[in-house]
Design a protein around this motif. Structure first.
Motif, mmCIF file in Angstrom:
data_model
loop_
_atom_site.group_PDB
_atom_site.id
_atom_site.type_symbol
_atom_site.label_atom_id
_atom_site.label_comp_id
_atom_site.label_asym_id
_atom_site.label_seq_id
_atom_site.Cartn_x
_atom_site.Cartn_y
_atom_site.Cartn_z
ATOM 1 N N GLU A 41 0.922 -1.251 -0.070
ATOM 2 C CA GLU A 41 0.142 -0.050 -0.023
ATOM 3 C C GLU A 41 0.892 1.345 0.038
ATOM 4 N N TYR A 42 2.001 1.260 0.770
ATOM 5 C CA TYR A 42 2.981 2.437 0.997
ATOM 6 C C TYR A 42 3.978 2.498 -0.014
ATOM 7 N N GLU A 43 4.006 1.436 -0.870
ATOM 8 C CA GLU A 43 5.009 1.295 -2.083
ATOM 9 C C GLU A 43 6.287 1.330 -1.483
ATOM 10 N N VAL A 44 6.351 0.495 -0.329
ATOM 11 C CA VAL A 44 8.003 0.526 0.185
ATOM 12 C C VAL A 44 8.873 -0.411 -0.817
ATOM 13 N N LYS A 45 9.787 0.534 -1.145
ATOM 14 C CA LYS A 45 10.926 0.087 -2.009
ATOM 15 C C LYS A 45 11.990 -0.932 -1.599
ATOM 16 N N GLN A 46 12.593 -0.433 -0.236
ATOM 17 C CA GLN A 46 13.571 -0.899 0.205
ATOM 18 C C GLN A 46 13.439 -2.258 0.816
ATOM 19 N N PRO A 47 14.441 -3.071 1.150
ATOM 20 C CA PRO A 47 14.321 -4.382 1.810
ATOM 21 C C PRO A 47 13.702 -4.138 2.996
ATOM 22 N N CYS A 48 12.993 -5.064 3.364
ATOM 23 C CA CYS A 48 12.083 -4.785 4.778
ATOM 24 C C CYS A 48 12.137 -6.403 5.669
ATOM 25 N N VAL A 49 12.660 -6.373 6.766
ATOM 26 C CA VAL A 49 12.680 -7.380 7.412
ATOM 27 C C VAL A 49 11.665 -7.368 8.517
ATOM 28 N N VAL A 50 10.836 -8.368 8.857
ATOM 29 C CA VAL A 50 9.941 -8.272 9.735
ATOM 30 C C VAL A 50 10.511 -8.838 11.148
ATOM 31 N N ASP A 51 10.632 -8.268 12.258
ATOM 32 C CA ASP A 51 11.412 -8.672 13.385
ATOM 33 C C ASP A 51 10.490 -8.984 14.585
ATOM 34 N N ASN A 52 9.594 -10.313 14.326
ATOM 35 C CA ASN A 52 8.693 -10.486 15.204
ATOM 36 C C ASN A 52 9.113 -10.780 16.526
ATOM 37 N N TRP A 53 10.393 -11.227 16.468
ATOM 38 C CA TRP A 53 10.917 -11.829 17.686
ATOM 39 C C TRP A 53 11.851 -10.616 18.575
ATOM 40 N N HIS A 54 11.935 -9.574 17.744
ATOM 41 C CA HIS A 54 12.623 -8.334 18.190
ATOM 42 C C HIS A 54 14.131 -8.760 18.509
ATOM 43 N N GLU A 55 14.688 -9.749 17.753
ATOM 44 C CA GLU A 55 15.995 -9.978 17.931
ATOM 45 C C GLU A 55 16.920 -8.776 17.184
ATOM 46 N N ILE A 56 16.631 -8.150 15.969
ATOM 47 C CA ILE A 56 17.494 -7.073 15.475
ATOM 48 C C ILE A 56 17.159 -5.854 16.324
ATOM 49 N N THR A 57 15.983 -5.593 16.705
ATOM 50 C CA THR A 57 15.617 -4.583 17.788
ATOM 51 C C THR A 57 16.451 -4.601 18.700
ATOM 52 N N ASP A 58 16.380 -5.657 19.585
ATOM 53 C CA ASP A 58 17.333 -5.832 20.751
ATOM 54 C C ASP A 58 18.867 -5.479 20.418
ATOM 55 N N ALA A 59 19.172 -5.948 19.183
ATOM 56 C CA ALA A 59 20.570 -5.677 19.029
ATOM 57 C C ALA A 59 20.867 -4.281 18.586
ATOM 58 N N PHE A 60 19.997 -3.545 18.305
ATOM 59 C CA PHE A 60 20.189 -2.027 18.138
ATOM 60 C C PHE A 60 19.772 -1.281 19.448
ATOM 61 N N GLU A 61 19.142 -1.921 20.312
ATOM 62 C CA GLU A 61 18.840 -1.536 21.544
ATOM 63 C C GLU A 61 17.684 -0.491 21.288
ATOM 64 N N ASN A 62 16.893 -0.742 20.166
ATOM 65 C CA ASN A 62 15.775 0.215 19.893
ATOM 66 C C ASN A 62 14.541 0.146 20.550
ATOM 67 N N LYS A 63 13.847 1.169 20.992
ATOM 68 C CA LYS A 63 12.678 1.122 21.591
ATOM 69 C C LYS A 63 11.671 2.140 21.089
ATOM 70 N N TYR A 64 12.114 2.721 19.860
ATOM 71 C CA TYR A 64 11.162 3.580 19.273
ATOM 72 C C TYR A 64 10.859 3.309 17.880
ATOM 73 N N VAL A 65 9.882 3.747 17.527
ATOM 74 C CA VAL A 65 9.257 3.861 16.061
ATOM 75 C C VAL A 65 8.471 5.145 15.928
ATOM 76 N N PRO A 66 8.856 5.873 14.769
ATOM 77 C CA PRO A 66 9.930 5.338 13.727
ATOM 78 C C PRO A 66 11.383 5.944 14.326
#
Length: 157
Positions: free
Chosen positions: A90-115
């Motif tokens: 719908e939003y015509e996302v062009k870049q590679p997009c990974v779904v991080d349902n287990w928050h493994e990437i999120t945790d590696a980045f220590e990220n808590k925010y969106v966007p």
């Protein structure tokens, strides 16, 4: 606390699904300034920023910028991969997009925010971090700065 400046880019390992590309490794991103963008389908601001990111890909991609989106679920309904795929279309996302349902990437980045936007230079060192409603407007000057620095280094070789 998110990654500190000059931190090396964490690996993009642990995603449950990839869209718009095969899984991407840090080795494939090496030598390119890279923007890692965290978003969620339940985040209105995130969806509003997706067209802007597509413009950056068109504008800065030819200058070497790589962009990877990480879908970071904020609630149970965000883990529905079919809904994530619908939003990507719908939003015509062009870049590679990974779904991080287990928050493994999120945790590696220590990220808590969106966007959230993590900008790395061609050597994989974090050069900028922005999060929240104003992040898309604030990160673009940093992208331009990192690309300019990469060009100067390349010309010096």
């Amino acid at each position: 606390m998110p990654l500190r400046m000059d931190s090396q880019m964490p690996a993009l390992k642990g995603g449950t699904n990839w869209f718009n590309s095969d899984p991407i490794t840090n080795e494939e991103l090496a030598g390119h300034p890279t923007l890692i963008h965290f978003w969620a389908i339940s985040c209105h601001m995130c969806k509003e920023s997706l067209p802007e990111i597509s413009k950056w890909i068109e504008k800065y991609g030819p200058q070497g910028l790589k962009v990877v989106a990480v879908h970071m679920p904020r609630q149970e309904s965000d883990t529905n991969v079919d809904e994530v795929k619908k939003a990507i279309d719908e939003y015509e996302v062009k870049q590679p997009c990974v779904v991080d349902n287990w928050h493994e990437i999120t945790d590696a980045f220590e990220n808590k925010y969106v966007p959230a936007f993590y900008l790395f230079d061609a050597e994989g060192k974090m050069r900028d971090f922005k999060a929240g409603e104003k992040a898309p407007k604030l990160v673009e000057p940093a992208i331009e700065r990192v690309l300019k620095e990469a060009k100067v280094k390349e010309e010096a070789k």
